[in-house]
Design a protein around this motif. Structure first.
Motif, short mmCIF file in Angstrom:
data_model
loop_
_atom_site.label_atom_id
_atom_site.label_comp_id
_atom_site.label_asym_id
_atom_site.label_seq_id
_atom_site.Cartn_x
_atom_site.Cartn_y
_atom_site.Cartn_z
N ARG A 1 0.83 -1.21 0.00
CA ARG A 1 0.00 0.00 0.00
C ARG A 1 0.86 1.25 0.00
N SER A 2 1.98 1.18 0.69
CA SER A 2 2.90 2.31 0.80
C SER A 2 4.06 2.13 -0.18
N ASN A 3 4.19 3.06 -1.09
CA ASN A 3 5.30 3.00 -2.04
C ASN A 3 6.64 3.08 -1.30
N ALA A 4 6.69 3.86 -0.24
CA ALA A 4 7.92 3.99 0.54
C ALA A 4 8.33 2.64 1.13
N ARG A 5 7.36 1.85 1.59
CA ARG A 5 7.69 0.53 2.15
C ARG A 5 8.17 -0.43 1.06
N SER A 6 7.60 -0.33 -0.13
CA SER A 6 8.07 -1.17 -1.24
C SER A 6 9.49 -0.80 -1.62
N ILE A 7 9.78 0.49 -1.64
CA ILE A 7 11.14 0.95 -1.96
C ILE A 7 12.13 0.45 -0.92
N GLU B 1 11.35 -4.56 -9.40
CA GLU B 1 10.60 -3.33 -9.62
C GLU B 1 9.72 -3.06 -8.40
N VAL B 2 9.41 -1.82 -8.18
CA VAL B 2 8.58 -1.42 -7.05
C VAL B 2 7.29 -0.82 -7.59
N ALA B 3 6.17 -1.15 -6.94
CA ALA B 3 4.89 -0.59 -7.36
C ALA B 3 4.00 -0.40 -6.15
N GLN B 4 3.32 0.72 -6.10
CA GLN B 4 2.31 0.95 -5.08
C GLN B 4 1.08 0.17 -5.50
N LEU B 5 0.55 -0.64 -4.59
CA LEU B 5 -0.66 -1.41 -4.89
C LEU B 5 -1.42 -1.65 -3.60
N ASP B 6 -2.62 -1.12 -3.54
CA ASP B 6 -3.51 -1.36 -2.40
C ASP B 6 -4.57 -2.33 -2.88
N VAL B 7 -4.52 -3.58 -2.41
CA VAL B 7 -5.43 -4.62 -2.89
C VAL B 7 -6.86 -4.41 -2.42
#
Length: 118
Positions: free
Chosen positions: A49-55, A69-75
């Protein structure tokens, strides 16, 4: 456990994997194994959900064979899902593997029926 995972190098190249909620726990470990075992033409998307956490999760990975790759995704958000799906389709034509163990939190202020429809 990671030593028992087998991914064939004889299979198709340019495989695309998506791991939802991959910024922590088992999903992070699975994303790491995929990144190590898939080939250099393959892509593993780390999403949360948080792009910062994926990064931050992607930065914690090292010695990956596959592209990370990193992607923001809120399921739990239809717009987020549609945006992500359109991006992956445009870049890759589709997805080969989805590991989805992400979940939204249950809210007492929203009816259960409404939460299930998300």
């Amino acid at each position: 456990m990671a030593g028992n995972v087998r991914i064939s190098d004889a299979g198709p190249t340019n495989r695309v994997s998506v791991v939802t909620g991959s910024n922590q726990g088992l999903r992070f470990a699975l994303a790491e194994v995929l990144g190590q075992r898939l080939g250099p033409d393959d892509t593993v998307y780390l999403s949360a959900r948080s792009n910062a956490r994926s990064i931050a999760a992607a930065e914690a990975l090292s010695d990956m064979r596959a592209k990370i790759e990193v992607a923001q995704l809120d399921v739990t958000n239809g717009v987020s899902i549609s945006r992500f799906a359109a991006m992956v389709k445009a870049r890759h034509g589709g997805v080969d593997l989805v590991v989805s163990n992400a979940a939204g939190r249950i809210s007492k202020s929203v009816s259960q029926a409404e939460q299930v429809r998300c």
